[in-house]
Design an enzyme around this catalytic site. Structure first.
Site, PDB file in Angstrom:
ATOM      1  N   HIS A  53       0.862  -1.184   0.000  1.00 22.58           N
ATOM      2  CA  HIS A  53       0.000   0.000   0.000  1.00 22.58           C
ATOM      3  C   HIS A  53       0.902   1.238   0.000  1.00 22.58           C
ATOM      4  O   HIS A  53       2.028   1.200   0.512  1.00 22.58           O
ATOM      5  CB  HIS A  53      -0.879   0.020   1.239  1.00 22.58           C
ATOM      6  CG  HIS A  53      -1.970  -0.997   1.237  1.00 22.58           C
ATOM      7  ND1 HIS A  53      -3.096  -0.865   2.004  1.00 22.58           N
ATOM      8  CD2 HIS A  53      -2.113  -2.159   0.560  1.00 22.58           C
ATOM      9  CE1 HIS A  53      -3.888  -1.897   1.811  1.00 22.58           C
ATOM     10  NE2 HIS A  53      -3.312  -2.703   0.934  1.00 22.58           N
ATOM     11  N   GLU A  55       0.924   3.870   1.773  1.00 21.75           N
ATOM     12  CA  GLU A  55       1.367   4.303   3.100  1.00 21.75           C
ATOM     13  C   GLU A  55       2.550   3.476   3.592  1.00 21.75           C
ATOM     14  O   GLU A  55       3.538   4.018   4.089  1.00 21.75           O
ATOM     15  CB  GLU A  55       0.231   4.170   4.125  1.00 21.75           C
ATOM     16  CG  GLU A  55      -1.000   4.967   3.802  1.00 21.75           C
ATOM     17  CD  GLU A  55      -2.060   4.156   3.071  1.00 21.75           C
ATOM     18  OE1 GLU A  55      -1.738   3.498   2.048  1.00 21.75           O
ATOM     19  OE2 GLU A  55      -3.219   4.180   3.501  1.00 21.75           O
ATOM     20  N   CYS A  83      -6.233   1.942   5.844  1.00 23.92           N
ATOM     21  CA  CYS A  83      -6.862   0.695   6.286  1.00 23.92           C
ATOM     22  C   CYS A  83      -6.265   0.286   7.631  1.00 23.92           C
ATOM     23  O   CYS A  83      -5.382   0.964   8.156  1.00 23.92           O
ATOM     24  CB  CYS A  83      -6.633  -0.397   5.244  1.00 23.92           C
ATOM     25  SG  CYS A  83      -4.897  -0.924   5.125  1.00 23.92           S
ATOM     26  N   CYS A  86      -2.387  -0.170   7.427  1.00 29.63           N
ATOM     27  CA  CYS A  86      -1.631   1.072   7.291  1.00 29.63           C
ATOM     28  C   CYS A  86      -1.762   1.950   8.531  1.00 29.63           C
ATOM     29  O   CYS A  86      -0.796   2.607   8.935  1.00 29.63           O
ATOM     30  CB  CYS A  86      -2.083   1.813   6.044  1.00 29.63           C
ATOM     31  SG  CYS A  86      -1.690   0.897   4.535  1.00 29.63           S
TER      32      CYS A  86
END
Length: 151
Positions: A53, A55, A83, A86
């Protein structure tokens, strides 16, 4: 401090991710003085890595560049509400704040579906600033998924 310039950088990363066929999410890590330490876009498809991801990639890059995993004094700026993975990574990295644009009602963990980062049982709770350029951040996602709908 305004986070719009950093969010525009995150939006540019999201655009690059979309160009690669990735879900268009971008993230930027700012240092204590507001300097850009890292920037990344989603890369799950190309890397076949479920943790890739934006992040997580930006946090990893910032930690490498700073030479340590503690990102105290740093700010994570991301186009979509993080999410659970993260949000947890941001807490574990000890970022001072999380700034995000679009709310993720289906999977967000920074205030909407869950609120991982403000759980009082944790020893570190970053400040949260939400809604920075929210319309633009939402539009990028809507456009991306709109082109993928079966008509």
């Amino acid at each position: 401090m305004t986070f719009e310039p950093a969010m525009r950088l995150a939006l540019a990363e999201a655009g690059r991710a979309a160009g690669r066929g990735e879900v268009p999410v971008g993230a930027v890590v700012l240092g204590a003085s507001g300097e850009v330490l890292a920037a990344a876009g989603n890369d799950r498809e190309a890397s076949a890595d479920p943790t890739a991801h934006a992040e997580v990639l930006a946090l990893r890059q910032a930690a490498r560049d700073l030479g340590g995993w503690r990102l105290s004094g740093c700010t994570l700026v991301v186009t979509l509400e993080p999410c659970t993975m993260c949000a947890g990574a941001a807490v574990l990295a000890r970022v001072d704040r999380i700034v995000y644009g679009a709310v993720d009602e289906k999977g967000g963990a920074v205030g909407s579906l869950w609120d991982v980062v403000r759980d009082r049982r944790l020893n570190h709770r970053p400040e949260v600033i939400m809604g920075v350029l929210a319309g633009e951040c939402s539009a990028v996602l809507k456009e991306f998924f709109g082109t993928r709908r079966i008509r």
